[in-house]
Design an enzyme around this catalytic site. Structure first.
Site, PDB file in Angstrom:
ATOM      1  N   ARG A  28      -2.976  -1.955  -5.042  1.00 51.57           N
ATOM      2  CA  ARG A  28      -2.892  -2.066  -3.581  1.00 51.57           C
ATOM      3  C   ARG A  28      -1.734  -1.202  -3.088  1.00 51.57           C
ATOM      4  O   ARG A  28      -0.588  -1.425  -3.455  1.00 51.57           O
ATOM      5  CB  ARG A  28      -2.732  -3.532  -3.163  1.00 51.57           C
ATOM      6  N   SER A  60      -1.112  -3.394   8.405  1.00 51.73           N
ATOM      7  CA  SER A  60      -0.092  -3.809   9.369  1.00 51.73           C
ATOM      8  C   SER A  60       1.061  -4.519   8.663  1.00 51.73           C
ATOM      9  O   SER A  60       2.132  -4.684   9.232  1.00 51.73           O
ATOM     10  CB  SER A  60      -0.709  -4.737  10.419  1.00 51.73           C
ATOM     11  N   ASP A 120     -10.127  -9.822   8.476  1.00 53.57           N
ATOM     12  CA  ASP A 120     -10.469 -10.857   7.494  1.00 53.57           C
ATOM     13  C   ASP A 120     -11.673 -11.681   7.943  1.00 53.57           C
ATOM     14  O   ASP A 120     -12.610 -11.914   7.178  1.00 53.57           O
ATOM     15  CB  ASP A 120      -9.268 -11.770   7.226  1.00 53.57           C
ATOM     16  N   ASN A 166      -9.797  -0.689   6.277  1.00 50.42           N
ATOM     17  CA  ASN A 166      -8.784  -1.417   5.492  1.00 50.42           C
ATOM     18  C   ASN A 166      -9.364  -2.560   4.657  1.00 50.42           C
ATOM     19  O   ASN A 166      -8.664  -3.131   3.827  1.00 50.42           O
ATOM     20  CB  ASN A 166      -7.593  -1.855   6.355  1.00 50.42           C
TER      21      ASN A 166
END
EC number: 2.5.1.19
Length: 428
Positions: free
Chosen positions: A125, A171, A314, A337
């Site tokens: 990540r 973010s 999400d 993302n």
């Protein structure tokens, strides 16, 4: 052999769910409470893997806290300044982005020697944009394995100043810088390059910083100004609101097979952008009612939609499986993302939706789902991603069973998800 859980077809969902605390809010609040002056009582803290990783790290850094028996109330004795380690320290943060990113920044304030590492997926990540910005402010950071990815070795040195950070990947990079900057020696100006993704998560950060006594000025989310040499101050008590991303599964279930489901712990006044998920369900045809501390959803004839969902990355995943029950195709846009989350969620979602019979087009930053006439029973791979497991539970709201592989991966944010889901469900 992976454990599995087979969900039998569900005829109706009905009832109330008291949501577990928000992951995003819990980990931010724990860190600010540790940095603050005074003792903070945090209520409705989430008890999950990601939170335990943050708590273990804080404990290793000398922060004292007391947890209630059910681990949802946490009293934290703040250090009134930066977190330091007297001797070299290695912290294991699992796959918790909400722990890795903010700690990577905050731990650059002192001159400690600290290694941050995690599970294999954490090492895939990206964190390079955050490291670049911290280095601009004087931080000494080394990559121990692959350039731009954890594990990291931090040796302090961050003083603030003029920083630029890429806003297009996560973010959480900006969140980490915002939470760190008030404790730096110098004033800090942060300039965002490119479009800032998941803006509502920045609002959560700014809201929490304000609760702990620090105001941040910004110019349209592109330039942020933070005074240095400040101190966070405990608000005394702070109530963590329910997890809006977790609410999405129950609200979607009601839209598909209600009955009526009420989720409590979020509502009109919520700081989480993922509550906007309810607006998307309403656009699709569900009936939605908002209270101050609840959202209620009832079934409607669902229609496919075509929408930019960058603001709810999400919860948008839940729309992908809800789309199986709509009339016509659904397109979810501007979600690049998804690819840098717990797994590459775009590819994972496309792969598993095809297994249950959907026709799927996977773009670089969008997904288009055409629902099948009849769903197919399938074994759903979850990719060690809690949201994949929860999203695909919705397939059971049909006349077809679904098998979820590795159902315990929901422990990342919602350990008893399947029990709660079953509690609302009446089997066909």
């Amino acid at each position: 052999m992976l454990e599995s859980l087979t969900l039998q077809p569900i005829a109706l969902v009905n009832g109330t769910v008291n949501l577990p605390g928000s992951k995003s809010v819990s980990n931010r609040a724990l860190l600010l409470a540790a940095l603050a002056e005074g003792t903070t009582q945090l209520n409705n803290v989430l008890d999950s893997d990601d939170i335990r990783h943050m708590l273990n790290a804080l404990q290793a850094l000398g922060v004292n806290f007391r947890l209630s028996a059910d681990r949802t109330c946490c009293e934290v004795d703040g250090l009134g300044g930066k977190l330091v380690a007297e001797q070299p320290l290695s912290l294991f943060l699992g796959n918790a982005g909400t722990a890795m990113r903010p700690l990577a920044a905050v731990l650059c304030l002192g001159n400690s020697d600290i290694v941050l590492t995690g599970e294999p997926r954490m090492k895939e990540r990206p964190i390079g944009h955050l490291v670049d910005a911290l280095r601009q402010g004087g931080a000494q950071i080394d990559y121990l394995e692959q350039e731009n990815y954890p594990p990291l070795r931090l040796r302090g040195g961050f003083r603030g100043g003029e920083l630029t950070v890429d806003g297009r990947v996560s973010s959480q990079f900006l969140t980490a810088l915002l939470m760190t900057a008030p404790l730096a020696e110098q004033d800090t100006t942060i300039r965002i390059m490119g479009d800032l993704v998941s803006k509502p998560y920045i609002d959560i950060t700014l809201h929490l910083m304000k609760a702990f006594g620090i105001d941040v000025g910004h110019e349209n989310y592109q330039i942020f100004h933070i005074k240095g040499g400040q101190t966070y101050r405990s608000p005394g008590t702070y109530l963590v609101e329910g997890d809006a991303s977790s609410a999405s599964y129950f609200l979607a279930a009601a839209a598909i097979k209600g009955g009526t489901v009420r989720v409590t712990g979020i509502g009109k006044k919520s700081v989480q952008g993922d509550t906007k998920f309810a607006d998307v369900l309403e656009k699709m045809g569900a009936k939605v009612t908002w209270g101050d501390d609840y959202i209620e959803c009832s079934r409607g004839e669902l229609q496919g939609i075509d929408m930019d969902m960058n603001h709810i990355p999400d919860a948008a995943m839940t729309i992908a499986t809800t789309a199986l029950f709509a009339t016509g195709p659904t397109t979810i846009r501007n979600i690049y993302n998804w690819r840098v989350k717990e797994t590459d969620r775009l590819t994972a979602m496309a792969t598993e939706l095809r297994k249950v019979g959907a026709e799927v087009e996977e773009g670089e930053d969008y997904i288009r789902v055409v629902p099948p006439v009849q769903l197919t029973a399938a074994d759903i791979g979850t990719y060690d991603d809690h949201r994949m497991a929860m999203c695909f539970s919705l397939v059971a709201l049909s006349d077809t069973p679904v098998t979820i592989l590795d159902p315990k991966c929901t422990a990342k944010t919602f350990p008893d998800y399947f029990e709660q889901f079953a509690r609302l469900s009446q089997l066909a």
